[in-house]
Scaffold this motif. Sequence first.
Motif, PDB file in Angstrom:
ATOM      1  N   GLN A 270       0.818  -1.211   0.000  1.00 17.28           N
ATOM      2  CA  GLN A 270       0.000   0.000   0.000  1.00 17.28           C
ATOM      3  C   GLN A 270       0.854   1.264   0.000  1.00 17.28           C
ATOM      4  OE1 GLN A 270      -2.880  -0.148   3.137  1.00 17.28           O
ATOM      5  NE2 GLN A 270      -3.936  -1.943   2.315  1.00 17.28           N
ATOM      6  N   GLN A 273       1.593   1.740  -3.597  1.00 14.68           N
ATOM      7  CA  GLN A 273       0.383   2.224  -4.273  1.00 14.68           C
ATOM      8  C   GLN A 273       0.166   3.710  -3.999  1.00 14.68           C
ATOM      9  OE1 GLN A 273      -2.795  -0.362  -2.964  1.00 14.68           O
ATOM     10  NE2 GLN A 273      -2.558  -1.705  -4.737  1.00 14.68           N
ATOM     11  N   HIS A 274       0.470   4.133  -2.801  1.00 19.46           N
ATOM     12  CA  HIS A 274       0.339   5.562  -2.479  1.00 19.46           C
ATOM     13  C   HIS A 274       1.296   6.400  -3.320  1.00 19.46           C
ATOM     14  CE1 HIS A 274      -0.687   9.041  -0.098  1.00 19.46           C
ATOM     15  NE2 HIS A 274       0.587   9.258   0.178  1.00 19.46           N
ATOM     16  N   GLN A 275       2.491   5.891  -3.540  1.00 21.80           N
ATOM     17  CA  GLN A 275       3.459   6.602  -4.395  1.00 21.80           C
ATOM     18  C   GLN A 275       2.964   6.653  -5.842  1.00 21.80           C
ATOM     19  OE1 GLN A 275       7.160   4.543  -3.832  1.00 21.80           O
ATOM     20  NE2 GLN A 275       7.421   5.242  -1.711  1.00 21.80           N
ATOM     21  N   LYS A 278       0.317   9.350  -6.227  1.00 17.20           N
ATOM     22  CA  LYS A 278       0.848  10.713  -6.278  1.00 17.20           C
ATOM     23  C   LYS A 278       1.249  11.093  -7.703  1.00 17.20           C
ATOM     24  CE  LYS A 278       2.616  11.357  -1.589  1.00 17.20           C
ATOM     25  NZ  LYS A 278       3.839  11.600  -0.763  1.00 17.20           N
ATOM     26  N   HIS A 413      -9.873  -2.052  -0.913  1.00 14.10           N
ATOM     27  CA  HIS A 413      -8.772  -1.125  -1.197  1.00 14.10           C
ATOM     28  C   HIS A 413      -8.291  -1.266  -2.639  1.00 14.10           C
ATOM     29  CE1 HIS A 413      -5.169   1.287  -0.422  1.00 14.10           C
ATOM     30  NE2 HIS A 413      -4.496   0.370  -1.091  1.00 14.10           N
ATOM     31  N   PHE A 417      -8.208   1.570  -5.645  1.00 17.37           N
ATOM     32  CA  PHE A 417      -6.947   1.931  -6.296  1.00 17.37           C
ATOM     33  C   PHE A 417      -7.048   1.764  -7.808  1.00 17.37           C
ATOM     34  CE2 PHE A 417      -2.916   0.585  -8.163  1.00 17.37           C
ATOM     35  CZ  PHE A 417      -2.116   1.676  -7.869  1.00 17.37           C
TER      36      PHE A 417
END
Length: 747
Positions: A270, A273-275, A278, A413, A417
Amino acid sequence: MLAKGSSIAYFRPSLFHIVVIVKRASGCVEQKFGPLGETLKNKLKMPRKLVNHQKSVNSDRNFTVSSLEFCLSQLRKADSQLVKKAIASGDGLTQSTDDVSTRLSEAHRYAVQTCIDNSEPLAELHNQLVHCDNVFERLQATLNSFQDSLGTIGQDMKKLQLQSHHIHQELENRQKVRLELSQFVDDIVVSQPMMKTINEVDANHRGFLEALHELHHKITLIVQRGNGDAVAVNDTMPVLEGLKLKAVVKVREWLLQKMYQFRKPLSNYQVFQHQLLKCRFFYEFLLHHDIISAKELQDEYIDIISKMFFTYFKAYATRLFKLSMKDVATKDDMLGNVDTVKSGGLGGFFTSKQPVVRNKATVFSIGQRHHIIGEEFLGALIVPHAATQNNQSYQFEALFRSIQLAFVDHFSHEYLFITDFFLVSNEEAIDLHNKAMGRAMSVVLKSCEDQISLSWDAISLHLCLCMCDKFTELLKEREVPDVPDYWISVTGLLWTRLNMVMSAHYDSVKSVDLKKLIHSESLDTRPHFIVRRYAELTSAHLIIAKTSDRKMGDKMEAILESSEDSIEQLLTRMSAMQQTQKNKHVFLINNYDLILSTIDDEETKHSKIYEIVHELEQKSIDDFTEEVLEPHIGYMIKFVIECESLLNQGHTQLLVRYNDKIGTVVANFNAKWRPAVDSINTECIQLFANFSLGTNILQTIFTKYVQYINRFTKILAHDVFVRNPVCSQLVNVHQVMLEIKRFKPAY
């Protein structure tokens, strides 16, 4: 004019003068007044000495007319008789005429003298009037010239306004052209900083993302507008195409590197995935300018994440289900199974091995296990290595909740995504999501299937079924598309196993061998342990349905009714082995009361099972009441039933033959009613272990006792028995009720 005014100021005609003026006006002045009329005529025609102009004549005429009008108005107001009298008599006319002539002469001289005295001011006034006339003439000429000038100025202003409008329109057109041209120039110009950033700056740098936005904007606008005839566009497009190819290569490599990080073991995917989120515009840039590379990245991500989830859930399920409790229900833990322990004898004396009897309380009672579908439903997941270190073990429903909640969390989640990063929706998003989670879904389903097939815990299976419904609702709350096939498969496995386990339970009850179950000649009337197991298991199912905030389904109702039917048959078989009919009823009442007290709840009271057991208990209580009363007032009961039957059928004449029996019934009752009450009280206290149940049944028996007395008394009041002297010897029912009240509980 002044002389004339002065003469008017001094001259006030009398009634006779008015008559004279009127006569003159009518042409009769000379005839009536003679010299006076001539004088008046000459006076009125007297020429002006100062102003000899035609206007004077007109002025005198106007004066004469106005004088006439004034005289006529005075004549209208005067007394008509007086006027007639004055005209008719001619007295004093001559004197009046002389007087008027004198006064007119004086007025004329005064007016002339006044004009002579004021001749210089009048001349000066005349000069001033002439000067004013000249000034006004010049002013008039000036104003006329101003008017001509203003007319010219209005035409000039109209021309200027028209010119201003044309100039304003030209300005607006030029500004529009300027904006279009400046925007067009900005769109096609490729700045040196942007080129340097795209070619040299690393993709992780913030400036690269901004330059990529600018490049995408320029390419998109040029494509939307079309090349047209602008030569500058043809010069710029090759540069933009080169930058686009360079950017595509760098973006593709950066995204692949981030996706390959998902392969690292024990990594938190995760974070990666956050990167990616962005820099979501990287994928959007590829999607617009290189669809092949975008599809390649999408397939690569789905393949990587699918393998990652498969590995994760396979390892998690393997470690998680190793934490299962050792002392769980088995196929030997059925409702009807009996644990036997060999005791006594020489064998037991010489052997050192102690028999082990399992405690089945945890198998059939729910305890606090139902909280897992309540406040503990969204609790923390079970961490296998931490639980192993702490030597913790769990029931199957806790393990099932942990793995399913982990699956639902990752499932939700991942869907969010995929829709956010890959810019997909509807069927396309669902298809892509299913590809990503398909392998993980299969391994979770297979792990649960293996564990469900080994479970003999009906309570655990029912809890898992309720959790499946709550997981489905949780996905709807998170606005994530449900996977109906998956949940249908899981619930199908659970229902199949639950049906099988519950069938084994009531089959074991039906196949109970009473010879092995009973170790003495008589069976105890206290509640049996099999019934206690059934009551706890049924209560567990009802509590689960209540905690899950759902109505009992048809499938569960059918399962519980089958279990109740098997217990009812067992109780019937066991009650038949009692030595007396009274003990049979006591045995049934005690066992039914145990079931009702175990499942007693505000909501479970409305369940079908509670109603069935309650009806069976009431029937047994009614039968027991009749059995208890039979030895004490059986003769009275028989008498009442026979007589009431005749009365209901209308055969009152047949009641005569019961006159002889009344004495026997009354005598027996009077002699035995008090010992009967004491005996009934002692018997109920001894038969029922539950004090509350015993006292309630005792009150029911006494109520029935008093009812029979009242019915007997009512029959004695009939006309057939009214003359029988024995009827009055019966003990008063109020005396009996006072005696019964001594045994009423104080609470």
